[in-house]
Motif scaffolding. Structure first.
Motif: not given
Ligand SMILES: [Mg+2]
Length: 293
Positions: A19, A21-23, A227-228, A231
């Motif tokens: 992933d 974003d944010m990963t 991260d979310s 996922d």
């Molecule tokens: Mg993400």
């Protein structure tokens, strides 16, 4: 055949599905994409309005689902099919958001090169680049893909390069939503929604795995990092899932599902599914290598 090539040929192929974003990144970057276009279209509606509308829809969605989640939690009946249903129910919320973006054309008048250049401002989590480059340069038969609900493949590619990922040596397939570009080379403002919810990401990983299986003639070890909640299905379906960061929502779902981190859940020794929770990328290389023959 050299010893190193022989060794690589004998090894199980590896799929790294990541992933974005944010990963890989330290913050969500959709607003970076929107702001890039905003600089070209200052007269268009401010991006914050779209964010606010999205948050409103999301609150309504959650208000509708909260009693069901609470009931399933009380009864201890939160299972994979309930989670999948919940995540799929988000599709109209996400689609409505993309429809608003398309209707207002706020992503218009930008070139691919400008989106790629905007990716240079993105900051990766410490260790993320080291992790990717390690598997690009090692002797494993490694195939890498980024699977993202982000809005620009060029932006993601720009961010990978700017953060030192060796995109020249490593073939990295990027699966994301993407802008439509006109004959002038400028974005039209239309975005074709391809990757919207969790199921879409899972299907991309499955398709990528099938390609790698055909190429090598055997099943790869699939590693998915995310991260979310979007996922979570892919994290749970991977041979090795890496839940990166400290987002409480996927951690909560894992608790409700009875998924224990670092514990083999199903299958045999040859076919195990394990989900690890990693606060950072520091231990990710060792974690993955522990599963490679
Ligand atoms: Mg993400």
């Amino acid at each position: 055949m050299t010893a190193a090539i022989k060794q690589a040929a004998q090894r199980t192929p590896l799929v790294l599905a990541l992933d974005f974003d944010m990963t890989l990144t330290i913050s969500d970057t959709i607003s970076n994409v929107a702001e890039t276009a905003r600089r070209k279209n200052p007269e268009y509606r401010d991006f914050q309005w779209f964010v606010n509308e999205y948050i409103k829809d999301h609150r309504t969605f959650y208000t509708q689902w909260e009693p069901q989640i609470a009931e399933h939690r009380t009864k201890g009946t939160v299972d994979r099919s309930f989670m999948d249903k919940y995540l799929e129910a988000l599709r109209p919320v996400e689609t409505a958001s993309l429809d608003r973006i398309n209707r207002h054309g706020i992503l218009a008048n930008v070139t691919r090169a400008e989106f790629a250049a905007a990716g240079r401002d993105v900051q990766f989590r410490p260790g993320a680049t080291t992790f990717i480059n390690h598997f690009i340069h090692c002797s494993y038969n490694c195939s890498i893909c980024v699977v993202s609900v982000n809005w620009s493949k060029d932006f993601i590619h720009g961010a990978l390069s700017a953060n030192g990922v060796d995109t020249e040596k490593g073939r990295i397939s990027i699966y994301a939503n993407d802008m439509e570009f006109g004959s002038t080379g400028l974005s039209t403002g239309r975005l074709a929604p391809k990757l919207v919810v969790a199921k879409d990401k899972g299907e991309v990983v499955e398709g990528f795995k099938r390609e790698v299986t055909e190429e090598h003639g055997c099943n790869p070890l699939v590693v998915y990092a995310g991260d979310s909640p979007t996922d979570l299905p892919a994290l749970l379906d991977a041979d090795v899932g890496l839940l990166i960061g400290d987002n409480s929502s996927p951690i909560d779902w894992c608790g409700w599902l009875g998924v224990e981190f670092g514990v083999q859940r199903t299958g045999t020794k040859e076919n195990s599914s394990v989900l690890y929770k990693l606060a950072s990328w520091d231990k990710a290389i060792a974690t993955v290598e522990g599963h490679l023959k």
